[in-house]
Design a protein around this motif. Structure first.
Motif, PDB file in Angstrom:
ATOM      1  N   SER A 115      48.506  41.950  59.946  1.00 44.45           N
ATOM      2  CA  SER A 115      48.489  43.180  59.382  1.00 44.45           C
ATOM      3  C   SER A 115      49.487  43.447  58.051  1.00 44.45           C
ATOM      4  CB  SER A 115      48.419  43.699  60.135  1.00 44.45           C
ATOM      5  OG  SER A 115      48.123  45.468  59.173  1.00 44.45           O
ATOM      6  N   VAL A 116      48.811  43.368  56.441  1.00 40.87           N
ATOM      7  CA  VAL A 116      49.907  43.620  55.799  1.00 40.87           C
ATOM      8  C   VAL A 116      49.970  45.285  55.661  1.00 40.87           C
ATOM      9  CG1 VAL A 116      50.175  43.565  53.365  1.00 40.87           C
ATOM     10  CG2 VAL A 116      49.407  42.020  54.356  1.00 40.87           C
ATOM     11  N   GLU A 117      51.033  45.476  55.685  1.00 36.86           N
ATOM     12  CA  GLU A 117      50.750  46.928  55.265  1.00 36.86           C
ATOM     13  C   GLU A 117      52.166  47.820  54.619  1.00 36.86           C
ATOM     14  OE1 GLU A 117      51.250  48.177  59.966  1.00 36.86           O
ATOM     15  OE2 GLU A 117      49.531  47.278  60.609  1.00 36.86           O
ATOM     16  N   THR A 118      52.284  49.395  54.436  1.00 37.86           N
ATOM     17  CA  THR A 118      52.782  49.666  54.195  1.00 37.86           C
ATOM     18  C   THR A 118      53.632  50.096  54.705  1.00 37.86           C
ATOM     19  OG1 THR A 118      51.894  51.721  53.796  1.00 37.86           O
ATOM     20  CG2 THR A 118      52.015  50.045  52.242  1.00 37.86           C
ATOM     21  N   ARG A 119      55.130  50.658  54.447  1.00 38.09           N
ATOM     22  CA  ARG A 119      56.153  50.622  55.537  1.00 38.09           C
ATOM     23  C   ARG A 119      55.728  52.232  56.019  1.00 38.09           C
ATOM     24  NH1 ARG A 119      60.133  47.959  57.992  1.00 38.09           N
ATOM     25  NH2 ARG A 119      60.449  46.398  56.738  1.00 38.09           N
ATOM     26  N   SER A 120      54.856  53.633  55.521  1.00 35.12           N
ATOM     27  CA  SER A 120      54.633  54.397  56.508  1.00 35.12           C
ATOM     28  C   SER A 120      53.138  54.450  57.083  1.00 35.12           C
ATOM     29  CB  SER A 120      53.826  55.438  55.165  1.00 35.12           C
ATOM     30  OG  SER A 120      52.762  54.651  54.193  1.00 35.12           O
ATOM     31  N   GLY A 121      52.446  52.869  57.462  1.00 31.43           N
ATOM     32  CA  GLY A 121      51.787  52.088  58.084  1.00 31.43           C
ATOM     33  C   GLY A 121      50.404  52.495  57.442  1.00 31.43           C
ATOM     34  N   ARG A 122      50.419  52.033  56.347  1.00 27.91           N
ATOM     35  CA  ARG A 122      49.497  52.428  55.746  1.00 27.91           C
ATOM     36  C   ARG A 122      48.940  51.027  55.389  1.00 27.91           C
ATOM     37  NH1 ARG A 122      46.926  51.439  50.328  1.00 27.91           N
ATOM     38  NH2 ARG A 122      48.896  52.388  49.128  1.00 27.91           N
ATOM     39  N   ARG A 123      47.755  50.330  55.857  1.00 29.71           N
ATOM     40  CA  ARG A 123      47.239  48.654  56.041  1.00 29.71           C
ATOM     41  C   ARG A 123      46.621  48.513  55.103  1.00 29.71           C
ATOM     42  NH1 ARG A 123      44.312  46.756  60.795  1.00 29.71           N
ATOM     43  NH2 ARG A 123      45.945  47.607  61.974  1.00 29.71           N
ATOM     44  N   LEU A 124      47.190  47.813  54.124  1.00 29.16           N
ATOM     45  CA  LEU A 124      46.948  46.995  53.096  1.00 29.16           C
ATOM     46  C   LEU A 124      45.607  46.258  52.969  1.00 29.16           C
ATOM     47  CD1 LEU A 124      50.330  47.339  50.646  1.00 29.16           C
ATOM     48  CD2 LEU A 124      48.172  49.262  50.733  1.00 29.16           C
ATOM     49  N   SER A 125      45.765  45.130  53.862  1.00 22.29           N
ATOM     50  CA  SER A 125      45.338  43.818  53.998  1.00 22.29           C
ATOM     51  C   SER A 125      44.913  43.307  55.641  1.00 22.29           C
ATOM     52  CB  SER A 125      44.858  42.947  52.973  1.00 22.29           C
ATOM     53  OG  SER A 125      46.386  42.255  52.553  1.00 22.29           O
ATOM     54  N   THR A 126      43.975  42.453  55.965  1.00 20.29           N
ATOM     55  CA  THR A 126      44.894  41.976  56.820  1.00 20.29           C
ATOM     56  C   THR A 126      43.709  40.735  56.389  1.00 20.29           C
ATOM     57  OG1 THR A 126      43.880  44.314  58.431  1.00 20.29           O
ATOM     58  CG2 THR A 126      44.171  41.913  59.721  1.00 20.29           C
ATOM     59  N   PHE A 127      44.470  39.566  57.199  1.00 20.57           N
ATOM     60  CA  PHE A 127      44.125  38.111  57.329  1.00 20.57           C
ATOM     61  C   PHE A 127      43.822  38.219  59.207  1.00 20.57           C
ATOM     62  CE2 PHE A 127      46.793  38.336  53.952  1.00 20.57           C
ATOM     63  CZ  PHE A 127      46.535  37.075  53.670  1.00 20.57           C
ATOM     64  N   SER A 128      42.441  37.590  59.428  1.00 24.70           N
ATOM     65  CA  SER A 128      42.061  37.345  60.524  1.00 24.70           C
ATOM     66  C   SER A 128      40.986  36.031  60.598  1.00 24.70           C
ATOM     67  CB  SER A 128      40.686  38.251  61.093  1.00 24.70           C
ATOM     68  OG  SER A 128      40.537  38.451  62.826  1.00 24.70           O
ATOM     69  N   ALA A 129      41.191  35.266  61.903  1.00 19.78           N
ATOM     70  CA  ALA A 129      40.932  33.939  61.799  1.00 19.78           C
ATOM     71  C   ALA A 129      39.333  34.202  63.568  1.00 19.78           C
ATOM     72  CB  ALA A 129      40.620  32.655  62.100  1.00 19.78           C
ATOM     73  N   GLY A 130      39.640  35.512  63.627  1.00 23.07           N
ATOM     74  CA  GLY A 130      38.905  35.909  65.235  1.00 23.07           C
ATOM     75  C   GLY A 130      39.705  35.072  66.070  1.00 23.07           C
ATOM     76  N   ASP A 131      38.312  34.628  67.317  1.00 28.11           N
ATOM     77  CA  ASP A 131      39.025  33.929  68.606  1.00 28.11           C
ATOM     78  C   ASP A 131      38.473  32.587  68.111  1.00 28.11           C
ATOM     79  OD1 ASP A 131      40.961  36.430  69.630  1.00 28.11           O
ATOM     80  OD2 ASP A 131      39.159  37.050  69.341  1.00 28.11           O
ATOM     81  N   GLN A 132      39.009  31.620  67.900  1.00 26.62           N
ATOM     82  CA  GLN A 132      37.886  30.198  67.639  1.00 26.62           C
ATOM     83  C   GLN A 132      39.130  28.812  68.027  1.00 26.62           C
ATOM     84  OE1 GLN A 132      36.705  29.723  64.048  1.00 26.62           O
ATOM     85  NE2 GLN A 132      37.103  30.964  62.825  1.00 26.62           N
ATOM     86  N   ARG A 133      38.524  27.926  67.577  1.00 27.84           N
ATOM     87  CA  ARG A 133      38.870  26.690  67.459  1.00 27.84           C
ATOM     88  C   ARG A 133      38.503  26.278  66.703  1.00 27.84           C
ATOM     89  NH1 ARG A 133      41.519  23.525  71.715  1.00 27.84           N
ATOM     90  NH2 ARG A 133      40.397  21.335  71.241  1.00 27.84           N
ATOM     91  N   LEU A 134      39.285  25.961  65.568  1.00 26.12           N
ATOM     92  CA  LEU A 134      39.752  25.347  63.656  1.00 26.12           C
ATOM     93  C   LEU A 134      39.793  23.217  63.960  1.00 26.12           C
ATOM     94  CD1 LEU A 134      41.190  28.279  62.706  1.00 26.12           C
ATOM     95  CD2 LEU A 134      38.227  28.117  62.943  1.00 26.12           C
ATOM     96  N   THR A 135      38.826  23.060  63.309  1.00 27.95           N
ATOM     97  CA  THR A 135      38.886  22.035  63.053  1.00 27.95           C
ATOM     98  C   THR A 135      40.601  21.912  61.914  1.00 27.95           C
ATOM     99  OG1 THR A 135      37.609  21.789  60.890  1.00 27.95           O
ATOM    100  CG2 THR A 135      37.112  21.186  63.633  1.00 27.95           C
ATOM    101  N   ALA A 136      41.311  21.036  62.121  1.00 31.69           N
ATOM    102  CA  ALA A 136      42.736  20.863  60.979  1.00 31.69           C
ATOM    103  C   ALA A 136      41.649  21.095  59.489  1.00 31.69           C
ATOM    104  CB  ALA A 136      42.780  18.726  61.308  1.00 31.69           C
TER     105      ALA A 136
END
Length: 307
Positions: A115-136
């Motif tokens: 979670s990319v956030e400001t110091r004030s707690g505002r979320r700017l963006s999120t990286f999420s691949a969920g719950d899964q197994r990924l090939t290389a």
């Protein structure tokens, strides 16, 4: 055991938070390596005090040599079966290591939400691949297209074998994505979890913030390394090449080319684009209008906007 590597440079303002996060971890089998990279504030005193209170903490001091050298120094001391990286000015959830470790049981590398956030707690963006197994291959494509998996070493847990012998290159920027790419290239399975998060704080005046305003030639050098890798692995999604080329151009837009540093940077980018000109033309992910834009810029026939 997990070896947790934290490079520190003048981070006294933020150290209490990351140390609190570590003390609250539900996973207790940690080796915490604090590398003081020549700080001139109270970081050393705070690290020494923390080491006296928590026997899991190993404190290392070195003359200022940069974040890559600090992480590499810690890698030589790490004895855990798993390796993790944190930045001193960020924070993690209490179950961070417990969840990553559980995810990594049947994988070579585990990743979680960032979670990319400001110091004030505002979320700017999120990286999420969920719950899964990924090939290389799939994991590498998400990494190189900057989708769902963040490019840095934080928000990840590596089996020791994935990073043994690897080093962060001596660059001021993007040394982290080159390291992570090399680790991912060794993996067979990368597993992701959304059950915990790494909180990355975007600080005004940070090293990355300064790089956006006045980028160093290390940005070009790292991009060249990435492009060589991508071109050499034709199995990768063409978007990996497109995103890498495009990301570099973002530094050019708005750059003050009246300064010697600005001129030097633009010339270096043009040289790199000339080297990969044929690949740009052939890349299926490039819209044809953008191909023309890049080629015109490469040969000095088009000025970037805001110049």
């Amino acid at each position: 055991m997990i070896s947790v590597i934290i490079p520190i440079y003048n981070a006294a303002m933020y150290l209490p938070e990351i140390l609190r996060c570590l003390s609250e971890q539900t996973e207790r089998d940690l080796e915490i390596i604090l590398v003081n990279d020549g700080s001139t504030d109270e970081s050393a005193d705070m690290c020494l005090a923390a080491a006296q209170e928590d026997p899991r903490i190993c404190y290392v001091y070195q003359e200022n040599a940069g974040v890559s050298a600090a992480r590499n120094r810690a890698l030589t001391k790490a004895s855990g079966d798993y390796i993790a990286f944190l930045d001193a000015d960020d924070s993690i959830d209490p179950t961070y290591f417990e969840q990553l470790l559980g995810t990594c049981v049947s994988a070579d590398i585990a990743v979680c939400d960032v979670s990319v956030e400001t110091r004030s707690g505002r979320r700017l963006s999120t990286f999420s691949a969920g719950d899964q197994r990924l090939t290389a291959l799939h994991a590498m494509e998400l990494l190189l297209t900057r989708r769902k998996i963040n490019s840095g070493p934080c928000g990840k847990l590596f089996r020791r074998e994935m990073v043994t012998g690897l080093q962060f290159p001596p660059l001021k920027v993007y040394e982290d994505v080159l390291f992570v790419r090399d680790a991912f290239s060794r993996a067979k399975i990368v597993a992701s979890t959304s059950k915990t998060a790494y909180h990355y704080y975007q600080n005004s005046g940070s090293a990355m913030d300064q790089q956006r305003k006045a980028p160093s030639l290390d940005v070009v050098a790292a991009t060249a390394d990435l492009l060589e890798y991508i071109v050499g692995h034709s199995e990768l999604d063409p978007r990996c090449f497109y995103i890498t080329v495009s990301h570099l151009y973002q530094y050019v837009l708005g750059l003050d080319r009246s300064t010697p540093r600005g001129k030097e940077f633009v010339h270096a980018v043009r040289r790199l684009y000339r080297k990969f000109g044929a690949s740009i033309v052939k890349c299926k992910a490039f819209p044809w209008k953008e191909k023309i834009l890049y080629l015109l810029f490469t040969f000095g026939l088009r000025q970037p906007k805001n110049q």
